[in-house]
Design an enzyme around this catalytic site. Structure first.
Site: not given
Ligand code: NOJ
Ligand code: CA
Length: 555
Positions: A29, A98, A199, A256, A329-330
Protein backbone atom coordinates in the site's frame (compact mmCIF):
# COMPACT_ATOMS: atom_id res chain seq x y z
CA UNK A 1 21.52 19.00 -27.65
CA UNK A 2 19.29 21.00 -25.35
CA UNK A 3 19.36 19.59 -21.81
CA UNK A 4 16.16 18.78 -19.97
CA UNK A 5 15.65 18.37 -16.23
CA UNK A 6 14.88 14.67 -16.49
CA UNK A 7 17.84 13.62 -18.66
CA UNK A 8 19.98 12.46 -15.76
CA UNK A 9 17.31 10.81 -13.63
CA UNK A 10 17.35 7.21 -12.42
CA UNK A 11 13.86 5.78 -12.06
CA UNK A 12 12.66 3.04 -9.72
CA UNK A 13 9.43 1.23 -10.54
CA UNK A 14 7.09 0.12 -7.78
CA UNK A 15 4.35 -2.44 -8.24
CA UNK A 16 2.45 -1.27 -5.17
CA UNK A 17 0.48 -4.43 -4.49
CA UNK A 18 3.73 -6.34 -3.95
CA UNK A 19 6.07 -3.73 -2.52
CA UNK A 20 5.35 -3.22 1.19
CA UNK A 21 2.24 -3.86 3.24
CA UNK A 22 1.83 -1.46 6.17
CA UNK A 23 -1.38 -2.78 7.75
CA UNK A 24 -1.16 -6.56 7.59
CA UNK A 25 -3.92 -7.18 5.05
CA UNK A 26 -1.42 -8.89 2.76
CA UNK A 27 -1.49 -6.21 0.07
CA UNK A 28 1.20 -3.59 -0.43
CA UNK A 29 0.00 0.00 0.00
CA UNK A 30 0.88 3.70 -0.17
CA UNK A 31 1.97 3.90 3.47
CA UNK A 32 4.27 0.98 2.77
CA UNK A 33 5.87 2.97 -0.04
CA UNK A 34 6.28 6.03 2.20
CA UNK A 35 8.08 3.83 4.76
CA UNK A 36 10.61 2.83 2.16
CA UNK A 37 11.50 6.19 0.65
CA UNK A 38 14.88 6.24 2.39
CA UNK A 39 15.68 2.84 0.94
CA UNK A 40 14.93 4.19 -2.54
CA UNK A 41 16.95 7.31 -1.96
CA UNK A 42 19.83 5.20 -0.66
CA UNK A 43 19.71 3.09 -3.79
CA UNK A 44 20.27 6.20 -5.88
CA UNK A 45 16.79 6.61 -7.37
CA UNK A 46 15.67 10.14 -8.30
CA UNK A 47 12.20 9.38 -9.53
CA UNK A 48 9.69 6.71 -8.54
CA UNK A 49 7.07 5.32 -10.89
CA UNK A 50 4.12 3.81 -9.05
CA UNK A 51 1.99 1.36 -11.04
CA UNK A 52 -1.77 2.10 -10.77
CA UNK A 53 -3.26 2.77 -7.33
CA UNK A 54 -6.51 4.27 -8.63
CA UNK A 55 -9.89 2.81 -7.76
CA UNK A 56 -10.27 -0.44 -9.64
CA UNK A 57 -12.03 -3.82 -9.58
CA UNK A 58 -8.49 -5.25 -10.09
CA UNK A 59 -9.23 -7.52 -13.02
CA UNK A 60 -5.81 -6.50 -14.31
CA UNK A 61 -4.34 -5.40 -10.99
CA UNK A 62 -5.31 -1.78 -11.34
CA UNK A 63 -4.79 -1.36 -15.09
CA UNK A 64 -8.59 -1.32 -15.17
CA UNK A 65 -9.57 1.99 -13.58
CA UNK A 66 -13.10 2.69 -12.39
CA UNK A 67 -12.37 6.14 -10.96
CA UNK A 68 -9.35 8.18 -12.02
CA UNK A 69 -9.81 10.61 -9.14
CA UNK A 70 -9.84 8.07 -6.31
CA UNK A 71 -7.30 5.83 -4.60
CA UNK A 72 -8.39 2.23 -4.29
CA UNK A 73 -9.03 1.42 -0.61
CA UNK A 74 -6.66 -1.57 -0.75
CA UNK A 75 -3.82 0.93 -1.29
CA UNK A 76 -5.03 3.51 1.24
CA UNK A 77 -6.57 6.95 0.90
CA UNK A 78 -6.01 10.20 -0.95
CA UNK A 79 -4.47 11.54 2.28
CA UNK A 80 -1.92 8.71 2.11
CA UNK A 81 -1.14 9.75 -1.44
CA UNK A 82 -0.75 13.39 -0.45
CA UNK A 83 1.53 12.38 2.40
CA UNK A 84 3.62 10.24 0.08
CA UNK A 85 3.99 13.17 -2.32
CA UNK A 86 4.96 15.47 0.53
CA UNK A 87 7.53 13.08 2.06
CA UNK A 88 9.00 12.28 -1.33
CA UNK A 89 9.39 15.97 -2.05
CA UNK A 90 11.20 16.50 1.25
CA UNK A 91 13.68 13.83 0.25
CA UNK A 92 14.12 15.18 -3.26
CA UNK A 93 12.36 12.24 -4.90
CA UNK A 94 9.98 12.79 -7.78
CA UNK A 95 6.85 10.69 -8.18
CA UNK A 96 5.22 9.67 -11.41
CA UNK A 97 2.07 7.62 -11.78
CA UNK A 98 0.65 5.37 -14.43
CA UNK A 99 -1.63 6.99 -16.94
CA UNK A 100 -4.02 4.34 -18.22
CA UNK A 101 -6.19 6.00 -20.84
CA UNK A 102 -6.36 3.62 -23.76
CA UNK A 103 -9.09 1.95 -21.73
CA UNK A 104 -10.81 2.14 -18.37
CA UNK A 105 -12.70 -0.46 -16.35
CA UNK A 106 -16.09 -1.86 -17.30
CA UNK A 107 -17.10 -0.65 -13.83
CA UNK A 108 -16.30 2.98 -14.65
CA UNK A 109 -19.39 5.18 -14.48
CA UNK A 110 -18.94 6.15 -18.14
CA UNK A 111 -19.10 2.55 -19.26
CA UNK A 112 -22.05 1.74 -17.07
CA UNK A 113 -23.92 4.63 -18.67
CA UNK A 114 -22.80 3.47 -22.11
CA UNK A 115 -24.32 0.05 -21.52
CA UNK A 116 -27.65 1.71 -20.77
CA UNK A 117 -27.58 3.59 -24.06
CA UNK A 118 -24.88 2.31 -26.44
CA UNK A 119 -25.63 4.95 -29.06
CA UNK A 120 -26.02 7.79 -26.58
CA UNK A 121 -23.60 10.35 -25.17
CA UNK A 122 -21.54 7.88 -23.12
CA UNK A 123 -21.76 5.18 -25.76
CA UNK A 124 -19.61 7.58 -27.76
CA UNK A 125 -16.94 7.51 -25.01
CA UNK A 126 -16.31 3.93 -26.14
CA UNK A 127 -15.98 2.07 -29.42
CA UNK A 128 -19.35 0.59 -30.13
CA UNK A 129 -20.24 -1.10 -33.42
CA UNK A 130 -23.01 -3.26 -34.75
CA UNK A 131 -22.24 -6.96 -35.25
CA UNK A 132 -22.30 -8.63 -38.66
CA UNK A 133 -24.80 -11.45 -39.11
CA UNK A 134 -24.80 -12.24 -35.43
CA UNK A 135 -20.99 -12.18 -35.28
CA UNK A 136 -18.37 -9.69 -34.07
CA UNK A 137 -17.69 -6.68 -36.36
CA UNK A 138 -14.27 -8.05 -37.38
CA UNK A 139 -11.64 -10.70 -36.60
CA UNK A 140 -9.10 -8.65 -34.62
CA UNK A 141 -7.46 -10.35 -31.64
CA UNK A 142 -7.10 -8.70 -28.25
CA UNK A 143 -3.68 -8.66 -26.59
CA UNK A 144 -4.90 -10.98 -23.86
CA UNK A 145 -6.40 -13.42 -26.40
CA UNK A 146 -9.83 -13.84 -27.96
CA UNK A 147 -11.74 -11.24 -29.99
CA UNK A 148 -11.42 -7.52 -29.28
CA UNK A 149 -15.24 -7.40 -29.40
CA UNK A 150 -17.67 -8.21 -26.65
CA UNK A 151 -21.44 -8.20 -27.26
CA UNK A 152 -23.58 -5.70 -25.33
CA UNK A 153 -26.33 -7.90 -24.06
CA UNK A 154 -29.81 -7.35 -25.43
CA UNK A 155 -28.56 -5.10 -28.25
CA UNK A 156 -27.10 -5.68 -31.73
CA UNK A 157 -23.94 -3.88 -30.57
CA UNK A 158 -20.45 -4.88 -29.53
CA UNK A 159 -17.80 -2.86 -27.69
CA UNK A 160 -14.07 -2.94 -28.36
CA UNK A 161 -11.33 -3.96 -25.91
CA UNK A 162 -7.62 -4.10 -26.75
CA UNK A 163 -6.97 -6.02 -23.51
CA UNK A 164 -9.43 -7.90 -21.30
CA UNK A 165 -13.18 -7.61 -21.81
CA UNK A 166 -13.34 -5.80 -18.47
CA UNK A 167 -11.09 -3.08 -20.00
CA UNK A 168 -13.23 -1.32 -22.64
CA UNK A 169 -11.25 1.00 -24.94
CA UNK A 170 -11.96 4.71 -24.72
CA UNK A 171 -12.93 6.45 -27.95
CA UNK A 172 -10.16 8.96 -28.64
CA UNK A 173 -12.00 10.20 -31.72
CA UNK A 174 -14.46 11.84 -29.34
CA UNK A 175 -13.20 15.35 -28.39
CA UNK A 176 -15.28 15.37 -25.21
CA UNK A 177 -13.61 12.22 -23.97
CA UNK A 178 -10.21 13.73 -24.73
CA UNK A 179 -10.99 16.85 -22.71
CA UNK A 180 -12.04 14.66 -19.77
CA UNK A 181 -8.70 12.88 -19.90
CA UNK A 182 -6.66 16.10 -20.02
CA UNK A 183 -8.65 17.55 -17.15
CA UNK A 184 -7.90 14.49 -15.06
CA UNK A 185 -4.19 14.54 -15.94
CA UNK A 186 -3.89 18.18 -14.98
CA UNK A 187 -5.68 17.51 -11.70
CA UNK A 188 -2.91 15.05 -10.79
CA UNK A 189 -0.08 17.21 -12.11
CA UNK A 190 -1.46 20.07 -10.06
CA UNK A 191 -1.17 17.84 -6.99
CA UNK A 192 2.54 17.63 -7.55
CA UNK A 193 3.19 14.62 -9.73
CA UNK A 194 6.32 14.99 -11.83
CA UNK A 195 4.67 13.25 -14.76
CA UNK A 196 3.30 9.97 -16.04
CA UNK A 197 4.27 6.60 -17.39
CA UNK A 198 1.81 6.32 -20.24
CA UNK A 199 0.24 2.89 -20.57
CA UNK A 200 -0.55 1.16 -23.87
CA UNK A 201 -0.84 4.46 -25.72
CA UNK A 202 0.21 2.75 -28.96
CA UNK A 203 -3.33 1.46 -29.34
CA UNK A 204 -5.49 4.57 -29.04
CA UNK A 205 -5.89 5.05 -32.79
CA UNK A 206 -7.51 2.31 -34.86
CA UNK A 207 -7.78 1.69 -38.59
CA UNK A 208 -11.11 3.48 -39.17
CA UNK A 209 -12.24 0.92 -41.75
CA UNK A 210 -12.32 -1.78 -39.03
CA UNK A 211 -11.89 -4.35 -41.80
CA UNK A 212 -11.12 -8.02 -41.15
CA UNK A 213 -7.72 -9.32 -42.23
CA UNK A 214 -6.40 -12.81 -43.02
CA UNK A 215 -6.11 -14.84 -39.80
CA UNK A 216 -2.63 -15.39 -38.32
CA UNK A 217 -3.46 -18.17 -35.84
CA UNK A 218 -5.57 -21.27 -35.22
CA UNK A 219 -8.18 -19.08 -33.51
CA UNK A 220 -9.09 -17.45 -36.87
CA UNK A 221 -8.12 -14.04 -35.53
CA UNK A 222 -5.41 -11.51 -36.41
CA UNK A 223 -3.10 -9.50 -34.13
CA UNK A 224 -3.33 -5.72 -33.87
CA UNK A 225 0.06 -4.74 -35.28
CA UNK A 226 -1.26 -3.53 -38.64
CA UNK A 227 -4.53 -2.04 -37.53
CA UNK A 228 -3.89 -0.28 -34.25
CA UNK A 229 -0.18 -0.01 -33.41
CA UNK A 230 0.92 3.61 -33.75
CA UNK A 231 -1.71 3.88 -36.46
CA UNK A 232 -1.32 7.03 -38.60
CA UNK A 233 -3.23 9.92 -37.06
CA UNK A 234 -2.27 8.97 -33.51
CA UNK A 235 0.15 11.92 -33.44
CA UNK A 236 -2.75 14.36 -33.72
CA UNK A 237 -4.14 13.15 -30.39
CA UNK A 238 -0.75 12.99 -28.76
CA UNK A 239 0.20 16.52 -29.81
CA UNK A 240 -2.97 17.82 -28.33
CA UNK A 241 -2.36 15.87 -25.13
CA UNK A 242 1.15 17.23 -24.82
CA UNK A 243 0.10 20.80 -25.38
CA UNK A 244 -2.79 20.65 -22.94
CA UNK A 245 -1.06 18.75 -20.14
CA UNK A 246 2.66 17.90 -20.10
CA UNK A 247 3.77 21.22 -21.58
CA UNK A 248 1.83 23.21 -19.02
CA UNK A 249 3.71 21.57 -16.12
CA UNK A 250 7.03 20.77 -17.79
CA UNK A 251 6.18 17.21 -16.81
CA UNK A 252 8.07 14.02 -17.55
CA UNK A 253 6.36 11.50 -19.80
CA UNK A 254 7.51 8.04 -20.76
CA UNK A 255 5.31 6.04 -23.05
CA UNK A 256 4.75 2.42 -23.67
CA UNK A 257 5.02 2.48 -27.42
CA UNK A 258 6.69 -0.39 -29.22
CA UNK A 259 7.80 -0.64 -32.79
CA UNK A 260 8.55 3.03 -33.47
CA UNK A 261 10.82 3.18 -36.50
CA UNK A 262 13.70 5.58 -37.18
CA UNK A 263 11.53 7.86 -39.23
CA UNK A 264 8.99 8.28 -36.44
CA UNK A 265 11.33 8.37 -33.48
CA UNK A 266 12.25 12.03 -33.83
CA UNK A 267 8.62 12.98 -34.10
CA UNK A 268 7.75 10.91 -31.02
CA UNK A 269 10.62 11.72 -28.67
CA UNK A 270 12.99 14.07 -30.47
CA UNK A 271 13.72 17.58 -29.13
CA UNK A 272 10.16 18.63 -29.89
CA UNK A 273 8.62 15.19 -29.42
CA UNK A 274 5.24 13.99 -28.28
CA UNK A 275 6.73 12.42 -25.15
CA UNK A 276 9.98 12.85 -23.25
CA UNK A 277 10.88 9.23 -23.72
CA UNK A 278 9.61 5.80 -24.70
CA UNK A 279 10.68 2.42 -23.34
CA UNK A 280 13.06 0.38 -25.39
CA UNK A 281 11.34 -3.01 -25.35
CA UNK A 282 13.22 -4.22 -28.43
CA UNK A 283 15.15 -6.91 -26.52
CA UNK A 284 12.60 -7.65 -23.79
CA UNK A 285 10.74 -10.50 -25.41
CA UNK A 286 13.40 -12.23 -27.48
CA UNK A 287 12.83 -15.39 -25.45
CA UNK A 288 9.45 -16.01 -27.13
CA UNK A 289 7.73 -15.46 -30.48
CA UNK A 290 5.71 -12.23 -30.57
CA UNK A 291 2.72 -12.56 -28.21
CA UNK A 292 3.16 -16.36 -28.25
CA UNK A 293 4.63 -17.39 -24.93
CA UNK A 294 4.22 -21.08 -25.76
CA UNK A 295 6.90 -20.70 -28.44
CA UNK A 296 10.21 -20.29 -26.56
CA UNK A 297 13.35 -19.00 -28.31
CA UNK A 298 16.95 -19.18 -27.05
CA UNK A 299 18.42 -15.77 -26.17
CA UNK A 300 22.11 -14.98 -26.73
CA UNK A 301 24.20 -11.83 -26.42
CA UNK A 302 24.33 -11.65 -30.21
CA UNK A 303 20.53 -11.69 -30.38
CA UNK A 304 20.19 -9.02 -27.71
CA UNK A 305 22.69 -6.62 -29.17
CA UNK A 306 21.20 -6.49 -32.62
CA UNK A 307 17.95 -4.63 -31.73
CA UNK A 308 19.62 -2.96 -28.75
CA UNK A 309 22.29 -1.23 -30.82
CA UNK A 310 19.91 -0.47 -33.64
CA UNK A 311 17.66 1.39 -31.22
CA UNK A 312 20.54 3.09 -29.47
CA UNK A 313 21.74 4.37 -32.83
CA UNK A 314 18.27 5.49 -33.82
CA UNK A 315 17.81 7.34 -30.53
CA UNK A 316 21.06 9.28 -30.91
CA UNK A 317 20.29 10.24 -34.47
CA UNK A 318 16.92 11.52 -33.32
CA UNK A 319 18.58 13.48 -30.47
CA UNK A 320 16.35 11.57 -28.11
CA UNK A 321 16.41 9.46 -24.95
CA UNK A 322 15.02 5.97 -24.76
CA UNK A 323 14.17 4.54 -21.38
CA UNK A 324 16.29 1.53 -20.56
CA UNK A 325 14.61 -1.42 -18.87
CA UNK A 326 15.70 -4.92 -17.99
CA UNK A 327 12.51 -5.71 -16.08
CA UNK A 328 9.04 -4.47 -15.30
CA UNK A 329 5.79 -5.86 -13.94
CA UNK A 330 4.92 -7.42 -17.30
CA UNK A 331 8.05 -9.51 -17.64
CA UNK A 332 9.55 -12.52 -15.95
CA UNK A 333 12.66 -11.73 -13.88
CA UNK A 334 15.53 -10.88 -16.21
CA UNK A 335 17.97 -13.25 -14.52
CA UNK A 336 15.59 -16.18 -15.04
CA UNK A 337 14.76 -15.07 -18.56
CA UNK A 338 18.32 -14.76 -19.79
CA UNK A 339 20.31 -17.24 -17.75
CA UNK A 340 20.09 -20.91 -16.77
CA UNK A 341 19.23 -21.59 -13.14
CA UNK A 342 22.80 -22.57 -12.23
CA UNK A 343 24.18 -19.39 -13.81
CA UNK A 344 22.14 -17.03 -11.68
CA UNK A 345 24.02 -15.21 -8.95
CA UNK A 346 26.01 -12.14 -8.06
CA UNK A 347 27.99 -11.99 -11.31
CA UNK A 348 25.02 -12.33 -13.68
CA UNK A 349 22.87 -9.91 -11.67
CA UNK A 350 25.71 -7.38 -11.59
CA UNK A 351 26.28 -7.83 -15.31
CA UNK A 352 22.69 -6.81 -16.07
CA UNK A 353 23.00 -3.93 -13.62
CA UNK A 354 26.04 -2.56 -15.46
CA UNK A 355 24.17 -2.78 -18.73
CA UNK A 356 21.11 -1.06 -17.27
CA UNK A 357 23.08 1.85 -15.84
CA UNK A 358 25.62 2.47 -18.59
CA UNK A 359 23.54 2.35 -21.76
CA UNK A 360 22.51 5.68 -23.19
CA UNK A 361 19.02 6.55 -21.92
CA UNK A 362 17.04 6.79 -18.73
CA UNK A 363 17.59 3.73 -16.54
CA UNK A 364 14.62 2.09 -14.84
CA UNK A 365 15.15 -0.31 -11.95
CA UNK A 366 12.22 -2.59 -11.20
CA UNK A 367 11.53 -3.49 -7.57
CA UNK A 368 13.54 -6.52 -6.53
CA UNK A 369 15.87 -6.30 -9.51
CA UNK A 370 18.37 -4.55 -7.24
CA UNK A 371 18.58 -7.64 -5.01
CA UNK A 372 18.55 -10.19 -7.82
CA UNK A 373 15.04 -11.57 -7.41
CA UNK A 374 14.22 -14.58 -9.56
CA UNK A 375 11.15 -16.26 -11.06
CA UNK A 376 8.98 -18.32 -8.74
CA UNK A 377 8.17 -21.94 -9.66
CA UNK A 378 4.79 -23.64 -9.33
CA UNK A 379 3.74 -27.25 -9.91
CA UNK A 380 0.18 -26.33 -10.86
CA UNK A 381 -0.86 -23.78 -13.42
CA UNK A 382 -3.79 -22.74 -11.24
CA UNK A 383 -1.37 -21.20 -8.78
CA UNK A 384 -0.87 -18.41 -11.32
CA UNK A 385 -3.18 -15.40 -11.18
CA UNK A 386 -2.39 -13.13 -14.06
CA UNK A 387 -5.11 -12.49 -16.64
CA UNK A 388 -2.65 -12.41 -19.56
CA UNK A 389 -1.30 -15.86 -18.74
CA UNK A 390 -4.80 -17.30 -19.00
CA UNK A 391 -5.26 -15.77 -22.44
CA UNK A 392 -1.97 -17.28 -23.52
CA UNK A 393 -3.07 -20.59 -22.01
CA UNK A 394 -6.18 -20.63 -24.23
CA UNK A 395 -4.11 -19.87 -27.30
CA UNK A 396 -1.47 -22.45 -26.41
CA UNK A 397 -4.22 -25.05 -26.11
CA UNK A 398 -5.67 -24.07 -29.48
CA UNK A 399 -2.22 -24.37 -31.01
CA UNK A 400 -1.94 -27.93 -29.68
CA UNK A 401 0.24 -27.55 -26.54
CA UNK A 402 -0.08 -30.16 -23.78
CA UNK A 403 -0.87 -29.26 -20.14
CA UNK A 404 2.77 -29.85 -19.32
CA UNK A 405 3.91 -27.44 -22.01
CA UNK A 406 1.43 -24.87 -20.72
CA UNK A 407 2.80 -25.21 -17.19
CA UNK A 408 6.30 -24.80 -18.55
CA UNK A 409 5.15 -21.66 -20.37
CA UNK A 410 3.71 -20.22 -17.16
CA UNK A 411 6.84 -21.06 -15.19
CA UNK A 412 8.95 -19.25 -17.77
CA UNK A 413 6.75 -16.38 -18.76
CA UNK A 414 3.89 -15.45 -16.46
CA UNK A 415 3.86 -11.79 -15.46
CA UNK A 416 3.33 -13.05 -11.90
CA UNK A 417 7.07 -13.73 -11.64
CA UNK A 418 7.64 -10.00 -11.31
CA UNK A 419 4.71 -9.64 -8.95
CA UNK A 420 5.74 -11.89 -6.07
CA UNK A 421 6.17 -9.82 -2.90
CA UNK A 422 9.34 -7.80 -2.48
CA UNK A 423 11.87 -9.65 -0.33
CA UNK A 424 12.88 -7.28 2.45
CA UNK A 425 14.36 -9.66 5.03
CA UNK A 426 14.41 -13.28 6.14
CA UNK A 427 11.51 -13.04 8.58
CA UNK A 428 8.18 -14.65 7.77
CA UNK A 429 6.78 -13.51 4.40
CA UNK A 430 10.10 -11.84 3.69
CA UNK A 431 9.09 -8.84 5.80
CA UNK A 432 6.57 -7.85 3.15
CA UNK A 433 3.52 -8.31 5.37
CA UNK A 434 2.56 -9.48 8.84
CA UNK A 435 -0.59 -11.02 7.35
CA UNK A 436 -1.11 -13.48 4.52
CA UNK A 437 0.44 -12.17 1.31
CA UNK A 438 -1.97 -11.84 -1.63
CA UNK A 439 0.45 -13.88 -3.73
CA UNK A 440 3.09 -16.34 -2.51
CA UNK A 441 6.53 -15.06 -1.56
CA UNK A 442 9.33 -16.71 -3.50
CA UNK A 443 10.67 -19.45 -1.16
CA UNK A 444 14.23 -18.27 -1.87
CA UNK A 445 13.67 -15.18 0.32
CA UNK A 446 15.75 -16.57 3.20
CA UNK A 447 18.77 -16.19 0.97
CA UNK A 448 17.71 -13.39 -1.36
CA UNK A 449 16.52 -10.34 0.56
CA UNK A 450 17.44 -6.68 0.97
CA UNK A 451 18.53 -6.95 4.61
CA UNK A 452 21.00 -9.75 3.92
CA UNK A 453 22.53 -7.54 1.23
CA UNK A 454 22.80 -4.43 3.35
CA UNK A 455 26.48 -4.93 4.12
CA UNK A 456 29.48 -6.28 2.27
CA UNK A 457 29.64 -7.64 -1.23
CA UNK A 458 26.09 -7.89 -2.56
CA UNK A 459 23.97 -7.18 -5.59
CA UNK A 460 22.27 -4.35 -3.71
CA UNK A 461 25.56 -2.70 -2.83
CA UNK A 462 26.74 -3.15 -6.38
CA UNK A 463 23.64 -1.27 -7.57
CA UNK A 464 24.39 1.49 -5.09
CA UNK A 465 27.95 1.67 -6.33
CA UNK A 466 26.74 1.87 -9.91
CA UNK A 467 24.18 4.61 -9.32
CA UNK A 468 26.87 6.59 -7.47
CA UNK A 469 29.21 6.06 -10.41
CA UNK A 470 26.55 7.29 -12.81
CA UNK A 471 26.11 10.42 -10.70
CA UNK A 472 29.80 11.03 -10.02
CA UNK A 473 31.17 14.44 -11.02
CA UNK A 474 33.77 12.74 -13.14
CA UNK A 475 31.53 10.48 -15.21
CA UNK A 476 27.95 11.72 -15.08
CA UNK A 477 28.10 13.79 -18.24
CA UNK A 478 29.68 10.99 -20.22
CA UNK A 479 27.08 8.51 -19.01
CA UNK A 480 24.10 10.80 -19.44
CA UNK A 481 24.96 12.92 -22.46
CA UNK A 482 27.81 10.99 -24.08
CA UNK A 483 27.40 9.13 -27.33
CA UNK A 484 27.24 5.36 -27.50
CA UNK A 485 29.17 3.42 -30.05
CA UNK A 486 29.04 -0.38 -30.30
CA UNK A 487 32.40 -2.19 -30.39
CA UNK A 488 33.42 -5.84 -30.82
CA UNK A 489 30.22 -6.31 -32.78
CA UNK A 490 31.34 -9.66 -34.20
CA UNK A 491 31.77 -11.22 -30.73
CA UNK A 492 28.93 -13.71 -30.23
CA UNK A 493 28.94 -13.70 -26.45
CA UNK A 494 30.06 -10.22 -25.53
CA UNK A 495 28.11 -6.98 -25.56
CA UNK A 496 30.50 -4.04 -25.66
CA UNK A 497 30.19 -0.32 -26.24
CA UNK A 498 31.99 2.97 -25.85
CA UNK A 499 30.48 5.98 -24.15
CA UNK A 500 32.25 9.22 -24.96
CA UNK A 501 32.00 12.96 -24.55
CA UNK A 502 34.49 15.83 -24.94
CA UNK A 503 37.56 13.62 -25.08
CA UNK A 504 36.52 11.41 -22.17
CA UNK A 505 35.85 7.79 -22.96
CA UNK A 506 34.45 4.76 -21.20
CA UNK A 507 34.45 1.22 -22.50
CA UNK A 508 31.81 -1.19 -21.19
CA UNK A 509 32.49 -4.92 -21.61
CA UNK A 510 29.87 -7.53 -20.76
CA UNK A 511 30.58 -11.24 -21.07
CA UNK A 512 27.24 -13.05 -21.24
CA UNK A 513 28.63 -16.60 -20.92
CA UNK A 514 29.99 -18.73 -18.14
CA UNK A 515 33.40 -19.15 -19.80
CA UNK A 516 36.36 -16.90 -20.42
CA UNK A 517 36.27 -14.85 -23.63
CA UNK A 518 39.40 -13.58 -25.36
CA UNK A 519 38.93 -10.15 -26.84
CA UNK A 520 41.10 -7.65 -28.62
CA UNK A 521 40.86 -4.01 -27.56
CA UNK A 522 41.43 -1.09 -29.90
CA UNK A 523 43.39 0.90 -27.32
CA UNK A 524 45.15 0.11 -24.10
CA UNK A 525 42.82 1.04 -21.24
CA UNK A 526 43.93 3.57 -18.61
CA UNK A 527 42.19 1.94 -15.65
CA UNK A 528 39.28 -0.24 -14.59
CA UNK A 529 36.55 1.75 -12.81
CA UNK A 530 33.87 -0.69 -11.81
CA UNK A 531 33.45 -4.42 -12.18
CA UNK A 532 31.69 -7.49 -10.77
CA UNK A 533 35.17 -8.95 -10.12
CA UNK A 534 37.87 -7.38 -7.93
CA UNK A 535 39.28 -4.42 -9.87
CA UNK A 536 42.59 -5.06 -11.58
CA UNK A 537 44.78 -3.15 -13.97
CA UNK A 538 44.29 -4.07 -17.59
CA UNK A 539 47.51 -3.13 -19.28
CA UNK A 540 47.23 -4.94 -22.54
CA UNK A 541 45.10 -4.84 -25.62
CA UNK A 542 44.69 -8.60 -25.51
CA UNK A 543 42.29 -9.30 -22.68
CA UNK A 544 40.69 -12.48 -21.45
CA UNK A 545 37.34 -11.73 -19.89
CA UNK A 546 36.31 -13.88 -16.96
CA UNK A 547 33.02 -15.81 -16.90
CA UNK A 548 30.13 -13.32 -16.78
CA UNK A 549 32.56 -10.47 -16.23
CA UNK A 550 31.18 -6.96 -16.53
CA UNK A 551 33.70 -4.15 -16.44
CA UNK A 552 33.76 -0.44 -17.19
CA UNK A 553 37.15 0.85 -18.30
CA UNK A 554 38.52 4.31 -18.79
CA UNK A 555 40.32 4.50 -22.13
C1 NOJ B 1 0.51 -2.52 -20.11
C2 NOJ B 1 0.67 -2.71 -18.64
O1 NOJ B 1 2.02 -2.59 -18.32
C3 NOJ B 1 0.09 -4.06 -18.32
O2 NOJ B 1 0.38 -4.48 -17.03
C4 NOJ B 1 -1.38 -4.00 -18.58
O3 NOJ B 1 -1.93 -5.29 -18.42
C5 NOJ B 1 -1.70 -3.50 -19.98
N1 NOJ B 1 -0.88 -2.40 -20.41
C6 NOJ B 1 -3.12 -3.03 -20.06
O4 NOJ B 1 -3.28 -1.84 -19.35
CA1 CA C 1 -2.02 -3.22 2.98
Amino acid sequence: MKKKWWNDKIVYQIYPRSFKDSNGDGIGDLKGITEKLDYLKGLGADMVWISPVYQSPMKDNGYDISDYYAIDPIFGTMEDMDLLLEKAKEKGLKIIMDLVVNHCSSQHEWFQKALQDPKGEYGDYFIVKEGKEGKAPNNWRSIFGGSVWEPIEGTPYYYYHTFDKEQPDLNWENPRLRQEIYKMMNWWLEKGLAGFRVDAITYIKKDPSYKSLPADGADGLVGLSEVSSNYPGIEVFLKEMRRKTFDVYDAFSVAEMSGVNAEKLREYIGPDGLFCSIFDFSYMELDVELFQWYRPVKVTAAKIKEPLFENQKMAQEAESYLSVVMENHDQPRSLSKWFAKEEIGYETAALLAVMNLTLRGIPFIYQGEEIGMENIHFDHIHQYEDVMMWGQYQRAKQEGCTEEECLDMANRRSRDHARTPMQWDDSENAGFTTGTPWFPVNPNYKKINAKAQENGKSILNFYRELTAFRKSEEWKDVLVYGSLEPVLEKEENVIAYKRSLDGKELLVLLNFVNRPQKIHLEKEPKRALISNYPLEEIRSREYEMKPFEAVVLEV
